[in-house]
Write a protein that holds these residues in place. Structure first.
Motif, mmCIF file in Angstrom:
data_model
loop_
_atom_site.group_PDB
_atom_site.id
_atom_site.type_symbol
_atom_site.label_atom_id
_atom_site.label_comp_id
_atom_site.label_asym_id
_atom_site.label_seq_id
_atom_site.Cartn_x
_atom_site.Cartn_y
_atom_site.Cartn_z
ATOM 1 N N ASP A 1 51.624 40.459 40.731
ATOM 2 C CA ASP A 1 50.929 39.183 40.583
ATOM 3 C C ASP A 1 49.486 39.452 40.188
ATOM 4 O O ASP A 1 48.691 39.932 41.002
ATOM 5 N N LEU A 2 49.144 39.163 38.949
ATOM 6 C CA LEU A 2 47.796 39.412 38.458
ATOM 7 C C LEU A 2 46.763 38.615 39.244
ATOM 8 O O LEU A 2 45.712 39.139 39.620
ATOM 9 N N ASP A 3 47.052 37.338 39.517
ATOM 10 C CA ASP A 3 46.073 36.496 40.203
ATOM 11 C C ASP A 3 45.762 37.016 41.602
ATOM 12 O O ASP A 3 44.611 37.002 42.042
ATOM 13 N N SER A 4 46.781 37.490 42.328
ATOM 14 C CA SER A 4 46.545 38.032 43.672
ATOM 15 C C SER A 4 45.705 39.299 43.599
ATOM 16 O O SER A 4 44.813 39.515 44.427
ATOM 17 N N ALA A 5 46.011 40.154 42.613
ATOM 18 C CA ALA A 5 45.233 41.380 42.467
ATOM 19 C C ALA A 5 43.779 41.066 42.134
ATOM 20 O O ALA A 5 42.856 41.685 42.673
ATOM 21 N N VAL A 6 43.555 40.076 41.264
ATOM 22 C CA VAL A 6 42.196 39.692 40.894
ATOM 23 C C VAL A 6 41.466 39.099 42.101
ATOM 24 O O VAL A 6 40.277 39.361 42.319
ATOM 25 N N ALA A 7 42.186 38.310 42.906
ATOM 26 C CA ALA A 7 41.570 37.742 44.111
ATOM 27 C C ALA A 7 41.122 38.840 45.062
ATOM 28 O O ALA A 7 40.067 38.738 45.710
ATOM 29 N N SER A 8 41.903 39.924 45.149
ATOM 30 C CA SER A 8 41.506 41.026 46.034
ATOM 31 C C SER A 8 40.275 41.748 45.489
ATOM 32 O O SER A 8 39.448 42.241 46.262
ATOM 33 N N LEU A 9 40.124 41.805 44.165
ATOM 34 C CA LEU A 9 38.904 42.378 43.586
ATOM 35 C C LEU A 9 37.704 41.550 43.999
ATOM 36 O O LEU A 9 36.655 42.082 44.384
ATOM 37 N N ARG A 10 37.859 40.245 43.935
ATOM 38 C CA ARG A 10 36.752 39.351 44.274
ATOM 39 C C ARG A 10 36.423 39.424 45.770
ATOM 40 O O ARG A 10 35.261 39.514 46.158
ATOM 41 N N ASP A 11 37.462 39.410 46.604
ATOM 42 C CA ASP A 11 37.249 39.320 48.046
ATOM 43 C C ASP A 11 36.835 40.652 48.664
ATOM 44 O O ASP A 11 35.929 40.704 49.502
ATOM 45 N N ARG A 12 37.502 41.739 48.276
ATOM 46 C CA ARG A 12 37.266 43.024 48.934
ATOM 47 C C ARG A 12 36.144 43.831 48.290
ATOM 48 O O ARG A 12 35.484 44.622 48.961
ATOM 49 N N LEU A 13 35.934 43.631 46.990
ATOM 50 C CA LEU A 13 34.910 44.416 46.304
ATOM 51 C C LEU A 13 33.638 43.623 46.054
ATOM 52 O O LEU A 13 32.621 44.188 45.657
ATOM 53 N N GLY A 14 33.701 42.303 46.254
ATOM 54 C CA GLY A 14 32.514 41.476 46.067
ATOM 55 C C GLY A 14 32.033 41.431 44.643
ATOM 56 O O GLY A 14 30.842 41.237 44.380
ATOM 57 N N THR A 15 32.962 41.588 43.695
ATOM 58 C CA THR A 15 32.584 41.585 42.288
ATOM 59 C C THR A 15 32.978 40.272 41.625
ATOM 60 O O THR A 15 33.696 39.456 42.208
ATOM 61 N N VAL A 16 32.522 40.069 40.405
ATOM 62 C CA VAL A 16 32.888 38.891 39.619
ATOM 63 C C VAL A 16 33.900 39.324 38.569
ATOM 64 O O VAL A 16 33.529 39.927 37.557
ATOM 65 N N PRO A 17 35.199 39.067 38.773
ATOM 66 C CA PRO A 17 36.207 39.481 37.790
ATOM 67 C C PRO A 17 36.141 38.589 36.552
ATOM 68 O O PRO A 17 36.083 37.356 36.661
ATOM 69 N N LEU A 18 36.142 39.200 35.397
ATOM 70 C CA LEU A 18 36.151 38.480 34.117
ATOM 71 C C LEU A 18 37.477 38.800 33.446
ATOM 72 O O LEU A 18 37.612 39.782 32.714
ATOM 73 N N VAL A 19 38.489 37.979 33.729
ATOM 74 C CA VAL A 19 39.858 38.254 33.289
ATOM 75 C C VAL A 19 39.997 37.857 31.824
ATOM 76 O O VAL A 19 39.827 36.684 31.472
ATOM 77 N N VAL A 20 40.301 38.832 30.969
ATOM 78 C CA VAL A 20 40.357 38.582 29.526
ATOM 79 C C VAL A 20 41.784 38.571 28.990
ATOM 80 O O VAL A 20 41.992 38.471 27.784
#
Length: 690
Positions: free
Chosen positions: A150-169
């Motif tokens: 699940d791409l969206d779940s993986a991206v959410a974990s980047l945002r939540d656990r790494l505190g970064t701003v994901p720019l999904v292209v």
């Protein structure tokens, strides 16, 4: 190892060079991504597989047997007119020091994440390391063809656990086994793979995804406009962003670290690798995009730009002994070095000769006549250089900051099975410590045993196996963790006089010390003496003596950490005072002061993430509690539970076998270092009397 001799070389302009690492948690597919990059660029003509032991970068016998990356491996390839120097780094926590040393010399990185698991413990650790070194990254969410991806779940974990701003292209086309392509949200087109050979075709965005793609493109544009002034200006004027503007803004945000471009695919099935390479070229920095390297010499800070005409400056990040000689891997930050040149070790002042320069292709090498700023190469010739050594032009010395070396936390006693092998064992251990700075070798003064220390059980297993494969039969003791002692309650105004008279010039030093808890690991020394009662050179000698005293603490002879020492007063003698005397005063004075302080024992702790079937949760939780584990969280994920706990490292020996037994082989766990913690009094008493 094979060496390919080339008569001509092509050195691309610095703007067309990318020095990057592949970072990930173990089993996220990092080495597979590297293999597919080499295949896509034509560097290799057959795809290597981790499970078959045929990968280019995992060329060591242990790596192929264990199916994991142990040693950082460098390779070079070309893509769209760019030279890509790539380092495949280990994903296991026991080899985090290899990642640390690699990140120190890289300009950018690709962080690989499992589309099912998202951000995992070690991927978070290496991400923080990259933050510390300011390395720009792009993210690749891998294994989209797996069940539960699940791409969206993986991206959410980047945002939540790494505190970064994901720019999904990118937007996946198809789910799990039906994953066949991606929508390129920057250019609004579909990239479709019909097979697993990496060849894709471009097409219109599928009708059933058109509305979703438009919505996500809009979200991407809004996020970028909110972070990038030039993009905001265009967005306000037209309510959208053109592909060139969006690409330029994404690059700027990547370089500044304000955002992370996110791509997706399945490296194993060769889907998404070529767009990833395009993103490496488009978004990650060249040597010209990073600030000039800074260093010191003679107390002055200087900098060197990434220019072949500057004085030669390079940092050694790896040393390896091979059948054909000692290889010194280095990143050239400035200047040019040619075969036969003399270079200077900025730390020792020693001059060495560069006999050969090699472009590294894992275990194969191409010989070159020169290396210039921006290159990552191996050289043959320097005999004393170690990881962290600065090599520079003899006439223009500069000392660069070396990478941080992790402190060993696990030790084993080793001895040669045959007395005739004792000398060979000593030589082999010295070579191991030279190649891997996170390994340390010492002799136990009480038992006379040789003690090998490292970052974990697996780290030591690999080191011992390397000794055995080199023909040295060794016997190994049970693993022991490395405890530390720390000050809980200090002591003010402790007076120590060092007076020694045995004929000739005597020794006199008078010091007054305040000993305080530091509130964290490490050691801090400060001189508060006024009026010149203790000259500065003597104060430095006191500091050196204090460091000597911290090697063995009063509780159990373990190193002391977390202490601050303040030199508040002292006195000298016109004839008998010397640096030697004040160093002795610092050593003996602090040693006696520590005996009067309140100290406690610290033990290394690991944050453990355990993934088990739902029906095994109770037994696993009970076992963690029996190991003095403190559970901090538990989440459910598709019939499994993911448990996070802090567990003393001493209690984790043999845990893999116990977990397999409790879960019928279905449970897995990973660890990462956590801050050390006080040992409970009852346990400490057993350790100290044991």
């Amino acid at each position: 190892m094979r060496t390919i001799r080339t008569t001509t070389t092509t050195v691309p302009a610095l703007a067309a060079v990318r020095n990057l690492g592949i970072l990930a948690h173990v089993d996220a597919g990092k080495t597979t991504v590297t293999e597919r990059i080499l295949f896509a660029t034509g560097t290799v003509h057959k795809r290597g597989e981790v499970h078959d032991g045929t990968t280019v970068t995992d060329f060591d016998a242990q790596e192929r047997d264990r199916g994991i990356t142990i040693f950082a491996a460098a390779v070079s390839c070309s893509w769209s007119g760019h030279r890509v120097n790539l380092i495949d780094t280990p994903g296991h926590v026991d080899f985090a020091d290899e990642v640390e040393r690699s990140l120190r010399v890289l300009d950018g990185a690709v962080a690989v994440f499992d589309a099912v698991a998202g951000v995992e413990p070690q991927s978070e650790s290496v991400w923080r390391t990259a933050d510390r070194y300011g390395v720009p990254r792009i993210a690749f969410v891998n294994k989209l063809d797996r069940a539960g991806a699940d791409l969206d779940s993986a991206v959410a974990s980047l945002r939540d656990r790494l505190g970064t701003v994901p720019l999904v292209v990118q937007l996946p086309i198809g789910r799990e086994e039906a994953f066949t392509g991606v929508v390129d949200l920057v250019r609004m087109r579909a990239l479709l793979w019909s097979g697993d050979d990496g060849t894709y075709t471009t097409a219109e965005v599928p009708a059933d995804l058109r509305e979703e793609a438009v919505r996500r493109r809009r979200e991407l544009a809004e996020t970028v406009a909110g972070l990038h002034p030039a993009a905001l200006e265009e967005f306000c004027a037209t309510s959208e962003l053109s592909a060139p503007t969006l690409t330029g803004a994404l690059r700027d945000l990547t370089l500044s670290g304000e955002g992370v471009v996110v791509l997706c695919g399945s490296a194993y099935r060769n889907r998404g690798v070529e767009p990833l390479l395009d993103a490496v070229v488009a978004y990650l920095p060249s040597p010209l995009d990073v600030p000039p390297v800074r260093g010191t010499y003679g107390g002055e800070e200087r900098e060197r730009a990434a220019d072949p005409a500057e004085p030669f400056t390079a940092l050694v990040f790896k040393v390896a002994a091979t059948a054909t000689g000692r290889l010194t891997y280095l990143r050239v930050y400035a200047g040019t070095v040619r075969k036969g040149d003399q270079v200077r070790d900025a730390g020792t002042g020693r001059t060495e000769r560069v006999a050969r320069i090699l472009r590294v292709q894992a275990d194969r090498h191409e010989e070159r006549e020169e290396a210039v700023a921006g290159d990552i190469v191996a050289v043959v010739g320097p005999k004393a250089a170690r990881a962290g050594t600065t090599l520079c032009a003899p006439a223009a010395p500069l000392l660069l900051e070396p990478p941080v070396v992790a402190e060993p936390v696990v030790s084993v006693a080793v001895e040669a099975r045959r007395s005739t092998d004792t000398g060979r064992l000593t030589t082999a251990l010295a070579r191991l410590a030279e190649e891997d700075p996170s390994l340390s070798v010492r002799s136990d003064p009480e038992t006379g045993q040789t003690v090998l220390s490292g970052l974990g059980e697996l780290h030591l297993e690999v080191a011992v196996e390397k000794l055995r494969s080199g023909g040295v039969e060794v016997a190994v003791g049970r693993p022991q963790v490395s405890y530390r002692e720390t000050v809980v309650r200090g002591l003010a105004g402790f007076v120590h006089r060092h007076v020694k008279q045995d004929g000739g010039a005597g020794q006199f030093a008078h010091v007054v010390l305040d000993v305080e808890p530091l509130g964290g690991p490490g050691f801090e020394f400060r001189s508060a003496v006024t009026g010149g009662r203790v000259p500065q050179e003597y104060a430095r000698a006191v500091e050196a003596g204090c460091r000597d005293a911290l090697v063995e603490g009063p509780l159990g002879g373990y190193p002391v950490t977390g202490v601050r020492v303040v030199l508040t007063d002292g006195a000298t003698h016109a004839k008998d005072s010397s640096e030697l005397a004040f160093r002795a005063a610092g050593r003996f004075g602090l040693r006696e002061a520590l005996r009067r302080c309140a100290l406690e024992l610290l033990e290394p702790v690991a944050e453990v993430t355990v993934t088990v079937p739902d029906d095994a949760v109770g037994g696993v939780l009970g076992d963690l509690a029996a190991r003095r584990g403190r559970v901090s969280g538990s989440t459910a994920r598709a019939g499994t539970a993911v448990i996070t706990a802090s567990v003393p490292l001493a209690e984790l020996f043999g845990y893999a076998s116990r977990l397999r037994g409790r879960t019928s082989g279905r449970g897995t766990f990973t660890t990462r270092p956590a801050p050390p913690a006080p040992v409970p009094a009852s346990v400490a008493a057993t350790i100290l009397t044991g």
